[in-house]
Design a protein around this motif. Structure first.
Motif, PDB file in Angstrom:
ATOM      1  N   ARG A 178      13.831  -0.552  -2.843  1.00 13.35           N
ATOM      2  CA  ARG A 178      14.901  -0.942  -3.631  1.00 13.35           C
ATOM      3  C   ARG A 178      14.340  -2.020  -4.574  1.00 13.35           C
ATOM      4  NH1 ARG A 178      17.853  -5.285  -1.343  1.00 13.35           N
ATOM      5  NH2 ARG A 178      17.095  -5.681   0.695  1.00 13.35           N
ATOM      6  N   PHE A 179      12.963  -2.082  -4.527  1.00 20.54           N
ATOM      7  CA  PHE A 179      12.453  -2.913  -5.797  1.00 20.54           C
ATOM      8  C   PHE A 179      12.199  -2.320  -7.157  1.00 20.54           C
ATOM      9  CE2 PHE A 179       9.025  -5.433  -7.717  1.00 20.54           C
ATOM     10  CZ  PHE A 179       9.192  -6.504  -7.367  1.00 20.54           C
TER      11      PHE A 179
ATOM     12  N   ALA B  54       0.864  -1.277  -0.009  1.00 21.41           N
ATOM     13  CA  ALA B  54      -0.186   0.015   0.053  1.00 21.41           C
ATOM     14  C   ALA B  54       0.950   1.342   0.084  1.00 21.41           C
ATOM     15  CB  ALA B  54      -0.975   0.020   1.270  1.00 21.41           C
ATOM     16  N   PHE B  55       1.870   1.309   0.764  1.00 15.73           N
ATOM     17  CA  PHE B  55       2.876   2.467   0.976  1.00 15.73           C
ATOM     18  C   PHE B  55       3.587   2.578  -0.396  1.00 15.73           C
ATOM     19  CE2 PHE B  55       1.472   2.691   5.330  1.00 15.73           C
ATOM     20  CZ  PHE B  55       1.724   3.895   5.464  1.00 15.73           C
ATOM     21  N   ARG B  56       3.578   1.939  -1.065  1.00 19.41           N
ATOM     22  CA  ARG B  56       4.152   2.097  -2.410  1.00 19.41           C
ATOM     23  C   ARG B  56       3.607   3.131  -3.299  1.00 19.41           C
ATOM     24  NH1 ARG B  56       5.262  -3.220  -5.797  1.00 19.41           N
ATOM     25  NH2 ARG B  56       6.745  -1.846  -6.859  1.00 19.41           N
ATOM     26  N   ARG B  57       2.528   3.632  -2.942  1.00 18.92           N
ATOM     27  CA  ARG B  57       1.936   4.579  -3.773  1.00 18.92           C
ATOM     28  C   ARG B  57       1.477   5.665  -2.577  1.00 18.92           C
ATOM     29  NH1 ARG B  57      -2.240   2.071  -8.243  1.00 18.92           N
ATOM     30  NH2 ARG B  57      -0.684   1.152  -9.377  1.00 18.92           N
TER      31      ARG B  57
ATOM     32  N   ILE C  42      10.920  -3.495   7.592  1.00 16.04           N
ATOM     33  CA  ILE C  42      11.545  -4.466   6.707  1.00 16.04           C
ATOM     34  C   ILE C  42      11.155  -4.287   5.405  1.00 16.04           C
ATOM     35  CG2 ILE C  42      12.038  -6.680   6.222  1.00 16.04           C
ATOM     36  CD1 ILE C  42      12.322  -7.340   9.336  1.00 16.04           C
ATOM     37  N   MET C  43       9.831  -4.198   5.300  1.00 10.87           N
ATOM     38  CA  MET C  43       8.966  -4.213   3.981  1.00 10.87           C
ATOM     39  C   MET C  43       9.255  -2.892   3.263  1.00 10.87           C
ATOM     40  SD  MET C  43       7.813  -7.108   3.623  1.00 10.87           S
ATOM     41  CE  MET C  43       7.507  -6.614   1.985  1.00 10.87           C
ATOM     42  N   PHE C  44       9.057  -1.770   4.023  1.00 13.51           N
ATOM     43  CA  PHE C  44       9.738  -0.485   3.538  1.00 13.51           C
ATOM     44  C   PHE C  44      10.918  -0.426   2.813  1.00 13.51           C
ATOM     45  CE2 PHE C  44       6.486   1.854   6.455  1.00 13.51           C
ATOM     46  CZ  PHE C  44       5.295   1.188   5.732  1.00 13.51           C
ATOM     47  N   ALA C  45      11.765  -0.973   3.579  1.00 14.63           N
ATOM     48  CA  ALA C  45      13.260  -1.101   3.063  1.00 14.63           C
ATOM     49  C   ALA C  45      13.296  -2.025   1.671  1.00 14.63           C
ATOM     50  CB  ALA C  45      14.289  -1.483   4.103  1.00 14.63           C
ATOM     51  N   ILE C  46      12.586  -3.189   1.812  1.00 13.22           N
ATOM     52  CA  ILE C  46      12.730  -4.068   0.542  1.00 13.22           C
ATOM     53  C   ILE C  46      11.891  -3.204  -0.576  1.00 13.22           C
ATOM     54  CG2 ILE C  46      11.663  -6.138  -0.534  1.00 13.22           C
ATOM     55  CD1 ILE C  46      14.182  -6.544   1.553  1.00 13.22           C
TER      56      ILE C  46
END
Length: 300
Positions: A183-184, A94-97, A176-180
């Motif tokens: 750099r995705f 969700a936080f990718r946008r 952890i997910m935000f860090a992943i």
């Protein structure tokens, strides 16, 4: 190559060794003392070597019902692990946008990391007590009748206790997910969509295999943090105790090495979970390398 090491090297090496002994020495002392004979005590020197005290732990002789506390902690840890993984992955996607209120929501989610654990536990317990009081006082007027009259509390292992543990595990999973995802490579998803993949197919066949080692790590964090949690459980767990709470109570009453045997067993569970998680991560990484190699050869 032939130069002698400076004196500072040996001083720092001695300091590091002393630090490691200070950090892990008590833990190894407990492991060793748990294997004492039937007449063993709580201190060195050891009086024989046997598995007597492990047998007493499993039989429940002389201490509280450790088996029930062990099962409660195990069940709670597994539920916390699953929820931490699901919520962390969903939040990471969700936080990718960007969306309105994203910053406030993010800082609210990780605020529990800087809050004292006991304060968090007390706050959750107070919240549930207020709910219980409100239900008892006004439940009958709301049509709940005798059910509200006989109500005791909503606090329990999988209500207030689960919430308290998630306030500790979720921030780690989110970070952890935000860090992943920071750099995705989004071009991989674009390529999948260009080939006609649906959003679910893109996530399942492209995104998830790439982030899966990190997801396993989040599950490891979720279980181990819940398994060892004490302060957040102390006020919010309800009428039952988890294994860490039982251990805390036993430290003031037990005068035999069965408490050491119990500590050894709980540590063994933690090490086993860590070993399984690392093995799964290595297998997944090897699989990704193998698939990448096969894809490269196919292009050639």
């Amino acid at each position: 190559m032939g130069d002698k090491r400076p004196r500072s090297f040996y001083i720092l090496a001695a300091f590091f060794i002393a630090y490691v002994l200070f950090l892990y020495g008590p833990m190894f002392a407990i492991y060793i003392l748990s294997f004492q004979g039937p007449d063993g005590g709580l201190t060195f020197p050891m009086n024989g070597v046997s598995l007597t005290w492990f047998g007493k732990v499993f039989s429940g002789a002389g201490i509280v019902d450790i088996g029930a506390a062990f099962k409660r902690s195990l069940k709670l840890g597994l539920v916390v692990m699953v929820l931490t993984v699901l919520l962390s992955v969903a939040a990471g996607m969700a936080f990718r946008r960007s969306f309105r209120g994203a910053s406030i929501l993010f800082y609210t989610a990780i605020a529990s990391l800087i809050m004292p654990s006991i304060i968090t536990s007390l706050g959750i317990a107070l919240e549930f007590r207020l709910f219980d009081d409100f239900l008892i006082q006004h439940g009958a007027n709301g049509g709940l009748g005798a059910w509200a009259k006989d109500w005791t509390t909503a606090m329990g292992l999988f209500t207030s206790g689960l919430g308290a543990h998630l306030t500790w595990t979720l921030p780690f999973g989110l970070l952890i997910m935000f860090a992943i995802f920071n750099r995705f490579d989004g071009r991989l998803e674009e390529a999948a969509r260009d080939l006609g993949a649906t959003p679910w197919q893109t996530f399942r066949h492209v995104v998830l295999p790439i982030i899966l080692p990190s997801v396993v790590g989040i599950g490891l964090f979720g279980f181990t943090l819940s398994w060892d949690e004490l302060a957040r459980s102390s006020q919010a767990i309800g009428s039952v105790n988890t294994l860490p709470l039982e251990l805390q109570g036993l430290t003031t009453t037990v005068t035999k090495p069965d408490i050491y045997a119990l500590g050894t067993l709980t540590s063994a569970v933690s090490f086993l979970v860590i070993a399984i998680a690392l093995a799964v991560i290595l297998i997944l990484q090897a699989r990704q390398r193998r698939h990448g190699s096969d894809a490269g050869q196919g292009m050639m």
